[in-house]
Every structure is written in C-alpha cells, then in structure tokens.
Design a protein around this motif. Sequence first.
Motif, PDB file in Angstrom:
ATOM      1  N   VAL A 253      73.683  55.218  32.836  1.00 25.87           N
ATOM      2  CA  VAL A 253      74.293  55.148  31.508  1.00 25.87           C
ATOM      3  C   VAL A 253      73.200  55.424  30.481  1.00 25.87           C
ATOM      4  N   PHE A 254      73.439  56.423  29.637  1.00 25.56           N
ATOM      5  CA  PHE A 254      72.475  56.813  28.614  1.00 25.56           C
ATOM      6  C   PHE A 254      73.003  56.353  27.263  1.00 25.56           C
ATOM      7  N   ALA A 255      72.330  55.376  26.654  1.00 29.88           N
ATOM      8  CA  ALA A 255      72.812  54.764  25.415  1.00 29.88           C
ATOM      9  C   ALA A 255      72.092  55.361  24.209  1.00 29.88           C
ATOM     10  N   THR A 256      72.866  55.844  23.234  1.00 31.35           N
ATOM     11  CA  THR A 256      72.288  56.422  22.022  1.00 31.35           C
ATOM     12  C   THR A 256      72.635  55.623  20.771  1.00 31.35           C
ATOM     13  N   LYS A 257      73.616  54.763  20.836  1.00 32.10           N
ATOM     14  CA  LYS A 257      74.018  53.973  19.678  1.00 32.10           C
ATOM     15  C   LYS A 257      73.004  52.857  19.433  1.00 32.10           C
ATOM     16  N   ALA A 258      72.543  52.739  18.183  1.00 30.04           N
ATOM     17  CA  ALA A 258      71.464  51.809  17.864  1.00 30.04           C
ATOM     18  C   ALA A 258      71.827  50.363  18.213  1.00 30.04           C
ATOM     19  N   ASP A 259      73.044  49.923  17.884  1.00 24.17           N
ATOM     20  CA  ASP A 259      73.442  48.544  18.187  1.00 24.17           C
ATOM     21  C   ASP A 259      73.379  48.269  19.680  1.00 24.17           C
ATOM     22  N   LEU A 260      73.820  49.239  20.468  1.00 22.35           N
ATOM     23  CA  LEU A 260      73.795  49.083  21.916  1.00 22.35           C
ATOM     24  C   LEU A 260      72.353  49.073  22.436  1.00 22.35           C
ATOM     25  N   CYS A 261      71.518  49.969  21.899  1.00 23.01           N
ATOM     26  CA  CYS A 261      70.107  49.993  22.295  1.00 23.01           C
ATOM     27  C   CYS A 261      69.447  48.651  21.995  1.00 23.01           C
ATOM     28  N   GLN A 262      69.730  48.099  20.821  1.00 27.34           N
ATOM     29  CA  GLN A 262      69.170  46.797  20.456  1.00 27.34           C
ATOM     30  C   GLN A 262      69.593  45.729  21.457  1.00 27.34           C
ATOM     31  N   ARG A 263      70.858  45.756  21.846  1.00 28.69           N
ATOM     32  CA  ARG A 263      71.383  44.735  22.758  1.00 28.69           C
ATOM     33  C   ARG A 263      70.768  44.881  24.150  1.00 28.69           C
ATOM     34  N   ILE A 264      70.569  46.110  24.584  1.00 29.05           N
ATOM     35  CA  ILE A 264      69.952  46.336  25.894  1.00 29.05           C
ATOM     36  C   ILE A 264      68.506  45.852  25.881  1.00 29.05           C
ATOM     37  N   PHE A 265      67.769  46.206  24.823  1.00 28.36           N
ATOM     38  CA  PHE A 265      66.364  45.807  24.734  1.00 28.36           C
ATOM     39  C   PHE A 265      66.191  44.290  24.666  1.00 28.36           C
ATOM     40  N   ALA A 266      67.194  43.605  24.157  1.00 26.34           N
ATOM     41  CA  ALA A 266      67.086  42.149  23.996  1.00 26.34           C
ATOM     42  C   ALA A 266      67.174  41.415  25.325  1.00 26.34           C
ATOM     43  N   VAL A 267      67.639  42.094  26.374  1.00 26.40           N
ATOM     44  CA  VAL A 267      67.834  41.462  27.686  1.00 26.40           C
ATOM     45  C   VAL A 267      66.637  41.742  28.575  1.00 26.40           C
ATOM     46  N   ASN A 268      66.141  40.715  29.237  1.00 24.87           N
ATOM     47  CA  ASN A 268      64.978  40.893  30.112  1.00 24.87           C
ATOM     48  C   ASN A 268      64.956  39.772  31.143  1.00 24.87           C
ATOM     49  N   GLY A 269      65.310  40.093  32.383  1.00 21.51           N
ATOM     50  CA  GLY A 269      65.297  39.058  33.412  1.00 21.51           C
ATOM     51  C   GLY A 269      65.703  39.607  34.761  1.00 21.51           C
ATOM     52  N   GLU A 270      65.267  38.936  35.808  1.00 17.40           N
ATOM     53  CA  GLU A 270      65.551  39.384  37.172  1.00 17.40           C
ATOM     54  C   GLU A 270      67.036  39.322  37.506  1.00 17.40           C
ATOM     55  N   ASN A 271      67.825  38.599  36.718  1.00 15.72           N
ATOM     56  CA  ASN A 271      69.259  38.521  36.955  1.00 15.72           C
ATOM     57  C   ASN A 271      70.065  39.361  35.969  1.00 15.72           C
ATOM     58  N   SER A 272      69.375  40.131  35.165  1.00 13.49           N
ATOM     59  CA  SER A 272      70.073  40.965  34.175  1.00 13.49           C
ATOM     60  C   SER A 272      69.503  42.373  34.184  1.00 13.49           C
ATOM     61  N   LEU A 273      68.542  42.659  33.314  1.00 10.63           N
ATOM     62  CA  LEU A 273      67.926  43.979  33.242  1.00 10.63           C
ATOM     63  C   LEU A 273      66.408  43.857  33.311  1.00 10.63           C
ATOM     64  N   THR A 274      65.784  44.758  34.050  1.00 10.48           N
ATOM     65  CA  THR A 274      64.321  44.842  34.065  1.00 10.48           C
ATOM     66  C   THR A 274      63.927  46.303  33.928  1.00 10.48           C
ATOM     67  N   LEU A 275      62.699  46.526  33.459  1.00 16.09           N
ATOM     68  CA  LEU A 275      62.207  47.891  33.303  1.00 16.09           C
ATOM     69  C   LEU A 275      62.182  48.606  34.651  1.00 16.09           C
ATOM     70  N   ALA A 276      62.558  49.868  34.629  1.00 10.84           N
ATOM     71  CA  ALA A 276      62.541  50.688  35.847  1.00 10.84           C
ATOM     72  C   ALA A 276      61.721  51.930  35.552  1.00 10.84           C
ATOM     73  N   LEU A 277      60.433  51.890  35.900  1.00 13.30           N
ATOM     74  CA  LEU A 277      59.552  53.015  35.617  1.00 13.30           C
ATOM     75  C   LEU A 277      59.607  54.027  36.750  1.00 13.30           C
ATOM     76  N   HIS A 278      58.765  55.044  36.645  1.00 15.12           N
ATOM     77  CA  HIS A 278      58.634  56.070  37.684  1.00 15.12           C
ATOM     78  C   HIS A 278      58.395  55.384  39.031  1.00 15.12           C
ATOM     79  N   PRO A 279      58.938  55.921  40.129  1.00 14.61           N
ATOM     80  CA  PRO A 279      58.756  55.281  41.444  1.00 14.61           C
ATOM     81  C   PRO A 279      57.305  54.971  41.782  1.00 14.61           C
ATOM     82  N   ASN A 280      56.376  55.753  41.243  1.00 19.68           N
ATOM     83  CA  ASN A 280      54.962  55.502  41.537  1.00 19.68           C
ATOM     84  C   ASN A 280      54.391  54.354  40.708  1.00 19.68           C
ATOM     85  N   GLY A 281      55.155  53.884  39.701  1.00 16.51           N
ATOM     86  CA  GLY A 281      54.631  52.898  38.770  1.00 16.51           C
ATOM     87  C   GLY A 281      54.133  51.631  39.434  1.00 16.51           C
TER      88      GLY A 281
END
Length: 506
Positions: free
Chosen positions: A91-119
Amino acid sequence: MAIISTLLGFELHAVLEACLFAVGLYAVASVLTFLYFASIHRFKVPGPTFVQPLVGGLVTMIRDPFKFWEDQRLFSPNGYSWHSIFSQFTVFATKADLCQRIFAVNGENSLTLALHPNGKIILGNDNIAFQSGERHKALRASFMALFTNKALSLYLPIQERLAHEYIADWSKRFPHGGKPEEMRSYIRDLNCETSQEVFLGRHLHNRKKFTENYNNMTEGFLSAPIYFPGTALYKAVQSRKLVIHDLEEAVERSKQYMAQPDAQPHCLLDFWTATISDLVREAKERGEEPPTFSDNERMADTMMDFLFASQDASTASLTMITATMAERPEILERVRAEQRTLRPNDEPLTYDLVQEMKFTRQCVLEQLRLYPPAPMVPMLAHAPFQIDENFTAPKGSLIIPSLVGSCREGFTNPDEYDPDRMGDARQEDRKFAKQFIPFGVGPHRCVGYNYAINHLTVYLALVAHHAEWKRTRTPNSDKIIYLPTLYPHDCLCTWKARGGNKQASA
C-alpha cells in the motif's frame, strides 16, 4: 532423411507445445495473481491493471525506481494505491493525514521499519532503525543535547572550514573553460568529511581506512542479497566489523576525555558521552542497571547510524541544491544579495547569523519540500492495519508513506521550485505544516533535522558567496534518479572562485 525429418518435426512440435504450455501457465498465473490481490482490496483501491506473477512490479522498479514510484503516486495523488512487490501486497500512501498516522505507529505488534533486505545483515538487529517501544524512546531521549543551539554553534566552524577548503579545491580542479565534472562524488566527500569531523572530531583515528570500510558498507546496501566470500554484501559485513571497532575506540576516547575536570565538548560524540555519563550516574544512585545503550559497542552502533543517516540524505540534498541554483541565476543572486547584507566584510558564520539568512533558508526548505532526500519509508504490518473506513491492509503488507506525496499536497503549484512560498508573506510551510514532513514525523523522525537544515543553509550561503559554477546540461538533466535518496540525474559543473563582497563591491 525421412526419419530425420520426422524426428525433427516431432522435436519442433514438442518444443512448440512446451512454449504454448508455458505461455498458458503464465497467463493463468497472471490472472490468479491479479485476482488474489484484487480480492484483498476488492477493487476499491487504485492501482495497476496488471501485475506480473511472483515478481509483481519488482522488475519495473529496478529499471527506473523514481519513475516507478512516481507512477505509483499518480494512481492516487492525495490518497493511497496498491501494488505487488515480489508477491508482497504493498500500500502506497500519499495523503498527508494517512502518512502522519502511519508514522505515529511503531511496535512489533503494529508497524516496524522495513529497509532493504541487506539492511539488517549489514547494520545488525540492534541498530536504531530496527528498534521500537520504550527502549527506542529512551535512546532517542538521550540525543536531546546533541542538536541544541549550543551544539549547532559548535559544529558551525567545522562546516565552514571544510566548505571553504572544498570550494577552493573545486575551483582549481574544474575551472571554467575546462571539462565539466560530475559533482555527486565530490559533494559526497565534503559531506562525509564534515560528518566525521562534526560527529567524532579528533576521537576518530585512521580516517582514510575508516572511510574506505564505511564506503564498502554503503555499497553493500544496494548489492544483491548474496552472502559468501567475494560478494559485495560479504565485503560490507566484514567492513562493518572494522567500522564498529574504530567507533568503539572513538567512544572510549570520548569517555576518557569528558571524564577530565572542566572538559568541554568539541564534537557531537562528546555531547552524547556527557549525557550518557549523567544517565549512568543517575541509574547507579537509584540502584538500577545503566541504560543498555551506554556501553561502548551500543554507542558505536548508534554513531554508525548517525553517519549513515547524515551521509546519503544530506549528500543528495547538497547535490540537488547545487544543480537547482545553477539553473536559477535570479534566485542565486538573491541568496548572494542576502549574504552581502549580512556579511559585508566576509564575517565568519555564527549560529545567530545563519538564523538571519531567511531567504537562503527558504531555498533550502523548498528544496527539501520538492525532493525530500528520503522519499519514502517502508513499514511492515505485523497485524491488519486500517487505512481508512473503507479498507484495511492485511497482516504482512508493506505500507509505504510517501514523503514526496505528502510534501506536495495543498501547496500552490506543488511541482514548481518556489522558495517565496516559504517566506513571511505566504507562509506555506506553516499553512501546510501537516503536509511538510521532509524528515518524517513520529517515533522515527530524523533526530538531526535541525542539523541537516543548518548544514544545507551553511553550504548554500558559502558556495553562493564564494564561488560561481556553471552546469552543463544533457538530455537527462531534468530527470531524477533514486539511489535510494533522490539525486539529479547529472550535475556536471565547472567552478570559479569569487572574492565575496570585496569582489562584488569592486
């Protein structure tokens, strides 16, 4: 002969049947793949009309990443869209309100950063980019003293000195009338040396070898995820061990230096060491264990992350603004006029003086708005994530907030470079503060955003005041490349030193 002809005919017929079967199988797989992803979003989410089986948009993305993601953004410029990346629903989010809401979430049971496989292979699991929760929050809190006005003031002479040295060198090596040179790698060298000086100061020894190992790490990030001796990824991992060793020694030197009576910080690491010392002492007084990030290895790991965070992002923006100003002499002249007013006798920079460079700063902010150096931040959904009342992304999805999309929402003529939008008259950066998030927002917002803005402002002020440069255009000069930070396709320049205000007055 008849037998041979019959056999050849049979073989050709078998090959033809195999080809037709493969084509049919691919067609069936294509339909099933599309129907699978369509069933997830029930045809309610904008996106591609066709998805290749297994690989999805991977091949197209590798060929031209910037175009791929721009096309994705245009599926729904102020909303969200879907695609498949190697069979992973995205899912590619471009709406600012949605981006803000996604960025506000951070946890092993919700969303975590997913970098390049080599990261994770290169940086390690304990890197700050992969942390979440209270531990991550405590670590970020320890950075408070690193980017205060006092700290930024201390970094300024280093930034100014190195910028002068590199500008003088470019003017000698790539003079007007000579062959234009691609500036990206030279600007990278300036930024790399500045980061090392500002962050680590005299505590980092053997810098030539350190830089070589560090560069091996960065090259490994975009290499094939194949790990065995001889591959770029293997070389990157081995180089990381050496980098961490050098950084551990730098941390220990900083601790010993800051333990001396009346010691004053001379670099970012010293500011952090002082904070760590206070945290360890306070924990001891309470009878608690010291913070897990206070030992030399963890501190070295974090300093490595600072170097990574500052390197590619700042290099991209420095290169971008060099190309931008070469194409807009009327804007560059306004920057120079501001410098002549504020520095009539070529006075050295101070923190307060840099804050007075309103138009120069507007140019920097507009550059960051138009092309945020890190254009997107992939997140992995560890549980179903509600996008809005109509759609919930399933567990295992990649959810990617687009900083490019957010930073263009609401702004007047958003695809145009217009620094006046950031001025007191229009104040679009304040009117659209929710949309203006070039450094992200929430738990993983870039902690050094004030340093980054200062760094770009200092560079633009000095390069405008003390140099003239001409950009040689090519058929690709208006294109943007994704590395994965955003760069101009080319920045071929020649240089000439200026005499600052004294020459301008003459």
